[in-house]
Design an enzyme around this catalytic site. Sequence first.
Site, PDB file in Angstrom:
ATOM      1  N   CYS A   2      -4.215  -4.157  -0.508  1.00  0.00           N
ATOM      2  CA  CYS A   2      -5.577  -4.750  -0.096  1.00  0.00           C
ATOM      3  C   CYS A   2      -5.405  -6.432  -0.430  1.00  0.00           C
ATOM      4  CB  CYS A   2      -6.603  -4.105  -0.975  1.00  0.00           C
ATOM      5  SG  CYS A   2      -6.825  -2.472  -0.632  1.00  0.00           S
ATOM      6  N   ARG A  27       1.367  -8.323   2.314  1.00  0.00           N
ATOM      7  CA  ARG A  27       1.115  -7.412   1.505  1.00  0.00           C
ATOM      8  C   ARG A  27       0.797  -6.080   2.034  1.00  0.00           C
ATOM      9  NH1 ARG A  27       0.351  -9.230  -3.383  1.00  0.00           N
ATOM     10  NH2 ARG A  27      -0.002  -7.404  -4.141  1.00  0.00           N
ATOM     11  N   TRP A  74      -5.611  -1.081   2.668  1.00  0.00           N
ATOM     12  CA  TRP A  74      -4.823  -0.159   2.621  1.00  0.00           C
ATOM     13  C   TRP A  74      -5.680   1.086   1.982  1.00  0.00           C
ATOM     14  CZ3 TRP A  74      -0.567   1.569   4.273  1.00  0.00           C
ATOM     15  CH2 TRP A  74       0.585   0.882   4.323  1.00  0.00           C
ATOM     16  N   ASN A 100     -10.735  -4.431  -4.552  1.00  0.00           N
ATOM     17  CA  ASN A 100      -9.409  -3.752  -4.644  1.00  0.00           C
ATOM     18  C   ASN A 100      -9.231  -2.801  -5.895  1.00  0.00           C
ATOM     19  OD1 ASN A 100      -8.636  -5.571  -2.617  1.00  0.00           O
ATOM     20  ND2 ASN A 100      -7.619  -6.880  -3.812  1.00  0.00           N
ATOM     21  N   GLY A 101      -8.567  -1.772  -5.727  1.00  0.00           N
ATOM     22  CA  GLY A 101      -8.543  -0.973  -6.706  1.00  0.00           C
ATOM     23  C   GLY A 101      -8.924   0.267  -6.776  1.00  0.00           C
ATOM     24  N   GLU A 486      16.103   3.768 -18.628  1.00  0.00           N
ATOM     25  CA  GLU A 486      15.477   2.624 -17.652  1.00  0.00           C
ATOM     26  C   GLU A 486      15.228   1.472 -18.770  1.00  0.00           C
ATOM     27  OE1 GLU A 486      15.783   1.784 -14.977  1.00  0.00           O
ATOM     28  OE2 GLU A 486      14.152   0.283 -14.753  1.00  0.00           O
ATOM     29  N   LYS A 490      16.947  -2.269 -18.351  1.00  0.00           N
ATOM     30  CA  LYS A 490      16.244  -3.580 -18.127  1.00  0.00           C
ATOM     31  C   LYS A 490      16.668  -4.670 -19.076  1.00  0.00           C
ATOM     32  CE  LYS A 490      14.991  -3.229 -15.057  1.00  0.00           C
ATOM     33  NZ  LYS A 490      14.935  -2.242 -14.206  1.00  0.00           N
ATOM     34  N   GLU A 493      20.319  -5.926 -18.510  1.00  0.00           N
ATOM     35  CA  GLU A 493      20.764  -6.787 -17.194  1.00  0.00           C
ATOM     36  C   GLU A 493      20.367  -8.027 -17.249  1.00  0.00           C
ATOM     37  OE1 GLU A 493      19.049  -5.010 -13.417  1.00  0.00           O
ATOM     38  OE2 GLU A 493      17.539  -4.322 -14.226  1.00  0.00           O
ATOM     39  N   HIS A 509      25.442  13.946 -32.747  1.00  0.00           N
ATOM     40  CA  HIS A 509      26.625  14.303 -31.944  1.00  0.00           C
ATOM     41  C   HIS A 509      27.885  13.088 -31.809  1.00  0.00           C
ATOM     42  CE1 HIS A 509      25.546  18.418 -31.672  1.00  0.00           C
ATOM     43  NE2 HIS A 509      24.520  17.859 -30.849  1.00  0.00           N
ATOM     44  N   LYS A 608      20.323  -8.389  -5.851  1.00  0.00           N
ATOM     45  CA  LYS A 608      19.049  -7.560  -5.395  1.00  0.00           C
ATOM     46  C   LYS A 608      19.468  -6.482  -4.492  1.00  0.00           C
ATOM     47  CE  LYS A 608      14.736  -6.529  -6.040  1.00  0.00           C
ATOM     48  NZ  LYS A 608      14.337  -5.807  -7.282  1.00  0.00           N
TER      49      LYS A 608
END
Length: 613
Positions: A2, A27, A74, A100-101, A486, A490, A493, A509, A608
């Site tokens: 939106c 968008r 959307w 929006n939302g 993850e 993050k 990198e 272990h 990317k």
Amino acid sequence: MCGIVGYIGPRNATPIILDGLKRLEYRGYDSAGIAVLTARGVELRREVGKLHRLQTLVENEPLEGNLGIGHTRWATHGAPSRRNAHPHLSENGKVVVVHNGIVENFLVLRDELAAEGAQFRSETDSEVIAHLIERFLSRDTGLVEAVRQTLRLLKGSNAVVVMSALEPDKIVTARLGNAGGIVLGFGEGEMLVASDLPAILEHTRRVAFLEPRQMAVVQRDGVEVFTLEGEKVALKPTVAPWDPVAAEKGEYRHFMQKEIHEQVRGLADTIAGRVDFETGRVYLDTLNLTAETAQRIRKIFITACGTAYHAGLVGKILIERIARVPVEVMVASEFRYADPLVGPDDVVLAISQSGETADTLAAMEEGRSKGAMLWSIVNAIGSQAMRIADGYISMQVGPEIGVASTKAYTAPLVDLYMLAVLLGDLCGVLPEGERRRLVNDLRLVPDLVGRVLEREDEAVAVAKKLKDIDNCLYLGRGINMPTAYEGALKLKEISYIHAEGYPAGEMKHGPIALLDEDTPVIAIAIQDPWYEKMLSQVKQAKARGAPVIAVATDGDELIPPVADAVLWVPPTPWLLSPVVTVVPLQMLAYHIAAMRGLDVDQPRNLAKSVTVE
Ligand code: AGP
């Protein structure tokens, strides 16, 4: 996704708004609309599909006036259609709203309004906002107070822009959370309001951004900003850069930070049009999945690289738990060399932000050559992974510029959750009550993420403590084990700090030998089925002298005494918890890298889109 544009001033609002919406086309959206206060009163023009269709409609039925608001939508609640497109009118047509939302409690609010006799013209959640404002206005309250009282009733992360024929000297706008920002543009004797900077830069570079839980009363010659509680806020306009790429960063220092914050909006758009909260059903049309095909599936092989692979690990738990279909997750660079036991009754499901990752495409080819059905979850529209698949789910989060993937991690988690519900439904293994509960939980997600984003200060404080470390360990279990992977990816990198994600139960272990006072442990210890185990893991790390940072659930009293710092998250249904728990870890990595003065958006040696093996 939106987009919003509003105008008040001496010029005709119509071309300014249509032009602004055009600049937000990138968008993505499925319908658009505009409302202008003309000599005849408030007039609407709304159209399904691309903006040029709305422009044609406006050429045939022109609108002229100095006050107006427009929107690209959307679909979330209700299909793309003229009547569901924004702006929405109140019952008497005097109040106009774009939004929006997701209004999380809209079913409750709509039922209450309907019980009082309200008639609705659309299936949207947004329309209840217009109705509520009208109700408050009819109690002798001015527009500003009516909007404020309405906003107090709304649950969720929302951005709202309102105008009214009854008070044509103003636009009232508010930001309730992180479902999208509101930027105010200061012109010469005119003001603009938009969801995103590019929409207004043509007219002014003097801009200011609303913070969550702030509302603004926008008039031709200026603006007043308040908190939702009515306290006045001093606003400091800044000068936005002309560079369109820099402009896209808006109020953020780096794309990564912007993209982290865009997750609320991205997640709302991810759910948009794909779930029906009333029937509790999921619709993933581009997957081309029938009940017959679903019931034939023997096994799903998820294949992906890096962050997308971590999403796949969560997907395995979701699909196996919810749909009871066996899933194997394989790093794409290994897939074709492993001679996997893939056959015609199997699915190879590739997850890829770019849709062009060479290893992922090669894994898809391997699946194809063995006769498997190919699915993909992809962000880049029209990319190879989308084109060669038999069915796909598009991520709906908009372009991701920062090399470190953030919004393209949380979106596929929700896509996989929806896929699991759809498969469970089509395979007949998901009782109706359970299905409805799972779908209903989705409604909470954007706001839960928004509430974590509002605590960026906590991540900044921890980043200050950790910015000079050389090593650290991320620990998690169960559905949040991939969150540990993850979080570590993050950090490594973009900050170049050595970080490992590990299943917490494996510590004893071997890796526990690494622990000392210079090796912090970041433990995801939220209230999920693995909580007790994680609590004991945290205690063990602490006993070895390691500084412990815990990601914990609000209200937990056992974690603070054993952790050196806590990154708090709100209580979340555990199957959706990885969408929420990763967010403080993204912010932590971002702030550490930014504090180290590194090139956050383009870290060394990384690209990317990895189009080579
Ligand atoms: C994520 O932060 C990384 N930049 C990287 O691991 C990435 O997720 C991986 O290269 C996969 O890319 P894709 O989603 O475009 O296929």
